[in-house]
Scaffold this motif. Structure first.
Motif, short mmCIF file in Angstrom:
data_model
loop_
_atom_site.label_atom_id
_atom_site.label_comp_id
_atom_site.label_asym_id
_atom_site.label_seq_id
_atom_site.Cartn_x
_atom_site.Cartn_y
_atom_site.Cartn_z
N ARG A 123 38.36 -36.93 93.90
CA ARG A 123 39.39 -37.24 94.90
C ARG A 123 39.34 -36.26 96.06
NH1 ARG A 123 45.16 -37.21 92.44
NH2 ARG A 123 45.67 -37.91 94.55
N LEU A 124 39.18 -34.97 95.74
CA LEU A 124 39.20 -33.95 96.79
C LEU A 124 37.92 -33.97 97.63
CD1 LEU A 124 40.89 -30.90 95.03
CD2 LEU A 124 41.91 -32.61 96.53
N LYS A 125 36.81 -34.34 97.02
CA LYS A 125 35.57 -34.45 97.78
C LYS A 125 35.66 -35.56 98.82
CE LYS A 125 30.56 -34.96 97.35
NZ LYS A 125 29.40 -35.12 96.43
N TYR A 126 36.32 -36.67 98.44
CA TYR A 126 36.48 -37.81 99.36
C TYR A 126 37.97 -37.94 99.72
CZ TYR A 126 31.80 -38.99 97.70
OH TYR A 126 30.48 -38.96 97.39
N LEU A 559 36.17 -28.87 98.51
CA LEU A 559 35.05 -29.68 98.02
C LEU A 559 34.61 -30.69 99.06
CD1 LEU A 559 36.38 -30.30 94.40
CD2 LEU A 559 34.66 -28.63 95.13
N MET A 560 35.47 -30.98 100.02
CA MET A 560 35.14 -31.97 101.05
C MET A 560 34.24 -31.34 102.13
SD MET A 560 37.91 -34.14 103.25
CE MET A 560 38.60 -32.62 103.92
N CYS A 561 34.62 -30.16 102.60
CA CYS A 561 33.86 -29.52 103.69
C CYS A 561 32.91 -28.44 103.20
CB CYS A 561 34.83 -28.92 104.72
SG CYS A 561 35.79 -30.16 105.61
N GLY A 562 33.01 -28.12 101.90
CA GLY A 562 32.05 -27.17 101.33
C GLY A 562 32.38 -25.72 101.57
N ALA A 563 33.64 -25.36 101.61
CA ALA A 563 34.03 -23.96 101.76
C ALA A 563 34.47 -23.41 100.41
CB ALA A 563 35.18 -23.84 102.77
N PRO A 564 34.20 -22.12 100.14
CA PRO A 564 33.46 -21.19 101.02
C PRO A 564 31.97 -21.50 101.01
CG PRO A 564 33.96 -20.12 98.94
CD PRO A 564 34.64 -21.45 98.88
N ASN A 565 31.32 -21.22 102.12
CA ASN A 565 29.89 -21.48 102.22
C ASN A 565 29.18 -20.25 102.77
OD1 ASN A 565 30.88 -21.59 104.80
ND2 ASN A 565 29.77 -23.43 105.41
N GLU A 566 27.87 -20.31 102.76
CA GLU A 566 27.08 -19.20 103.29
C GLU A 566 27.01 -19.29 104.81
OE1 GLU A 566 23.35 -19.56 101.31
OE2 GLU A 566 24.09 -18.72 99.42
N VAL A 567 26.82 -18.14 105.43
CA VAL A 567 26.63 -18.12 106.89
C VAL A 567 25.25 -17.52 107.17
CG1 VAL A 567 29.09 -17.96 107.38
CG2 VAL A 567 27.78 -15.86 107.10
N THR A 568 24.82 -17.64 108.42
CA THR A 568 23.47 -17.19 108.77
C THR A 568 23.42 -15.67 108.87
OG1 THR A 568 23.88 -17.28 111.15
CG2 THR A 568 23.13 -19.32 110.09
N GLU A 569 22.22 -15.16 108.77
CA GLU A 569 22.00 -13.72 108.94
C GLU A 569 22.47 -13.27 110.33
OE1 GLU A 569 21.01 -9.83 108.18
OE2 GLU A 569 21.09 -11.51 106.77
N GLN A 570 22.27 -14.14 111.33
CA GLN A 570 22.69 -13.80 112.69
C GLN A 570 24.22 -13.65 112.76
OE1 GLN A 570 21.02 -13.00 115.34
NE2 GLN A 570 22.82 -12.84 116.68
N GLN A 571 24.94 -14.56 112.10
CA GLN A 571 26.41 -14.45 112.09
C GLN A 571 26.85 -13.16 111.41
OE1 GLN A 571 26.77 -18.51 110.34
NE2 GLN A 571 28.54 -18.72 111.70
N LEU A 572 26.18 -12.81 110.32
CA LEU A 572 26.52 -11.56 109.62
C LEU A 572 26.25 -10.35 110.50
CD1 LEU A 572 25.14 -12.35 106.03
CD2 LEU A 572 27.54 -12.21 106.73
N ARG A 573 25.12 -10.37 111.18
CA ARG A 573 24.78 -9.24 112.06
C ARG A 573 25.81 -9.06 113.18
NH1 ARG A 573 19.72 -6.95 111.80
NH2 ARG A 573 18.27 -7.90 110.30
N GLU A 574 26.28 -10.20 113.72
CA GLU A 574 27.25 -10.12 114.83
C GLU A 574 28.54 -9.42 114.42
OE1 GLU A 574 27.71 -14.14 116.06
OE2 GLU A 574 26.00 -14.09 117.43
N VAL A 575 28.89 -9.53 113.12
CA VAL A 575 30.14 -8.88 112.67
C VAL A 575 29.83 -7.66 111.79
CG1 VAL A 575 31.58 -10.93 112.86
CG2 VAL A 575 30.33 -10.53 110.74
#
Length: 581
Positions: A123-126, A559-575
């Motif tokens: 249900r939560l995925k859809y 479950l619908m949008c997939g959070a929490p999810n991984e972020v890119t190395e570039q995003q990590l470097r920026e913060v």
């Protein structure tokens, strides 16, 4: 200007349109083939309309849950085919043209009309499909109406709606923060607010007399049936020049009116003034600081009595007892004992009161004859009663007694039906000792005013000091917590010192309040009833996720949008973040 997709929504369709050309739009809820004539049940946000297709080629390529527009002629149904379950049940649209607006490209994961019976993770995925279910949709419409009513009510009572920041400083108190790394300031973090606590107090210092907002709060906590992980909403309000009693009156008025307006038909709602129960009394009589007043059973303390008896397992223990006017069968006793051992109790003693006033049960022989009249008076025993005994350390005895009280109320069908029973619980302890570190810390809100002020902090045992803190409880669910705030800098410094924070920590962690309170802070108080829990109670839902549009799962995942999810190395470097293994 005419709408290119529809002339009316489906709640506006009625017999006045019979014989007229009409264009409607919505989703295909159902398709029925009656041999040469087919029918579509068309659903939009507002209602359902039966569409008849005498030219069955119009159905080519049409699937359930497709979004379509239909042009046709409105006609009267044959009387024997009336459907009294829907407002448009006496009419139907004869389709002349169907346009697909939004196609279904893959098999539906479940039937929308029965989605509440589907596994929750699916249900939560859809969730966007689940929300098409009428019962689920009705919960969201209901939620909107309650929030609109709360806003209007608070405004009518002279409160000003003000939004407070979502990005704020991390606080060392309360639940775990969600932290947000800063791109601009290396190694530093914002936090999402667990509540607008400091900001609303700062608004009082600013001279805004009455503030409120429907506030989003973020806490990294595990889910429960009545707690959504991640985020929730509360009716947050604060008042200057206010006492505990002033806040009580506002809380009573808002909640009584809201529940009276939105409660299911036939439900009773506690009228003001609500019962006020001290924390100490709640833990004794109910075994919980969230007492369900629909349950008539009360717990009594028999510790002193059993110190005069010969039953050694009850001596020098906290002994709590619950008397019920019922004779339980052997099977009921066995089930209750199984429940007791299941929650960690060593056993469950009891006595039955016979018709002649004598006692029967495993505890009887340990009560001296000359004391049997005393227990009768202490517990109000009458023929036909059964009294249960719970013995342990004080905190465990209180907890176990509360669980047995709840279980007896359910098993013996004693819980009052169709009622919302409110109470205030107040006089919470200001401080508590950590069982592991043995250090003294704050029990609840560190910004609460201690009863007795600075003198109490200087002269009393910290564990004996009470706070001007209070909860609103409804049917055993904590709806709100609140407090008279500590607006005096000297008292605040001393309170934090007792809890192990020196003045420098106070300045660093709560600098805004510390500084603001140097400039003429008014006495102020407030509370924050939980909006999600209110709606959950009003809709008689057992799980809070049923009344939230896009809830996280019980494991704190979107479950619908997939959070929490991984972020890119570039995003990590920026913060300036490096993920450790």
């Amino acid at each position: 200007m005419a709408n290119m997709y529809r002339d009316v929504n489906l709640s506006e369709v009625n017999e006045s349109y019979i014989g007229k050309e009409l264009k409607v739009a919505g989703w295909v809820e159902n398709i029925r083939d009656h041999g040469g004539v087919s029918f579509i049940d068309l659903r939009d946000m507002y209602g359902v309309l039966q569409v008849v297709l005498r030219d069955t080629t119009l159905l080519d390529g049409i699937h359930k849950e497709e979004c379509i527009a239909i042009e046709g002629i409105m006609e009267q149904r044959d009387e024997e085919t009336y459907n009294p379950k829907i407002p448009s049940g006496t009419i139907e649209l004869e389709a002349k043209k169907i346009t697909i607006l939004g196609q279904v490209y893959q098999q539906l994961p479940f039937e929308v009309q029965t989605s509440k019976e589907v596994r929750e993770d699916v249900r939560l995925k859809y969730r966007y499909l689940d929300l098409r279910n009428q019962k689920v949709k009705d919960n969201m419409i209901f939620r909107s109406k309650v929030i609109a009513f709360l806003r209007q009510k608070m405004t009518d009572m002279g409160f000003l709606e003000i939004q407070t920041p979502i990005l704020c400083a991390s606080s060392p108190e309360g639940a775990r923060d969600y932290i947000v790394p800063s791109r601009k300031y290396k190694g530093k973090f914002y936090a999402l607010p667990q509540a607008p606590q400091q900001y609303k107090q700062l608004l009082m210092v600013s001279g805004f007399d009455k503030y409120f907002q429907i506030a989003p709060c973020f806490r990294d906590e595990d889910a429960r049936a009545d707690r959504s992980p991640g985020e929730f909403y509360q009716l947050d309000f604060e008042m200057s020049f206010a006492t505990q009693e002033d806040v009580f009156r506002i809380g009573e008025e808002v909640l009584t009116e809201t529940f009276a307006k939105f409660a299911p038909e036939g439900y009773e709602v506690t009228q003001a003034p609500y019962p006020i129960i001290s924390y100490k009394q709640a833990m004794l009589e109910f075994g919980s600081d969230k007492p369900d007043l629909r349950n008539p059973l009360r717990i009594i303390d028999l510790s002193e009595f059993f110190n005069k008896c010969t039953f050694k397992p009850f001596q020098n223990k906290t002994v709590r007892a619950i008397n019920v006017h019922a004779k339980l069968s052997k099977g009921q006793h066995e089930k209750l004992l199984k429940f007791a051992t299941g929650i960690g109790m060593g056993g469950l003693g009891y006595l039955e009161v016979l018709e002649d006033g004598s006692y029967k049960g495993p505890i009887d022989k340990f009560i001296p004859e000359e004391l049997k009249g005393e227990i009768k008076d202490l517990a109000g025993l009458q023929p036909g009663d059964t009294i249960f005994f719970i013995a342990d350390k004080e905190d465990r005895a209180a907890y176990f007694a509360g669980q047995i009280r709840n279980e007896l109320g359910e098993r013996l069908d004693l819980i009052e039906k169709n009622a919302y029973r409110f109470c205030y619980v107040n006089d919470f302890p200001m401080f508590e000792r950590d069982p592991e570190t043995k250090k003294i810390g704050f029990t609840h809100n560190p910004f609460s005013m201690p009863q007795g002020g600075l003198e109490a902090l200087n002269t009393k045992d910290p564990l004996d000091i009470l706070a001007y803190q209070y909860d609103i409880v409804c049917n055993g669910v904590e709806l709100s917590s609140g407090a008279v705030r500590n607006h005096d800098m000297q008292i605040m410094v001393k309170a934090f010192e007792i809890a192990g924070y020196d003045e420098e920590v106070l300045k660093a962690k709560f600098g805004a309040l510390y500084n603001a309170f140097q400039f003429g802070a008014p006495p102020h108080a407030g509370m924050a009833p939980g909006v999600d829990r209110m709606i959950m109670l009003l809709r008689n839902e057992e799980n809070i996720r049923e009344i939230i549009p896009f809830p996280m799962s019980g494991t704190a995942q979107d479950l619908m949008c997939g959070a929490p999810n991984e972020v890119t190395e570039q995003q990590l470097r920026e913060v300036h973040i490096k993920v450790r293994d």
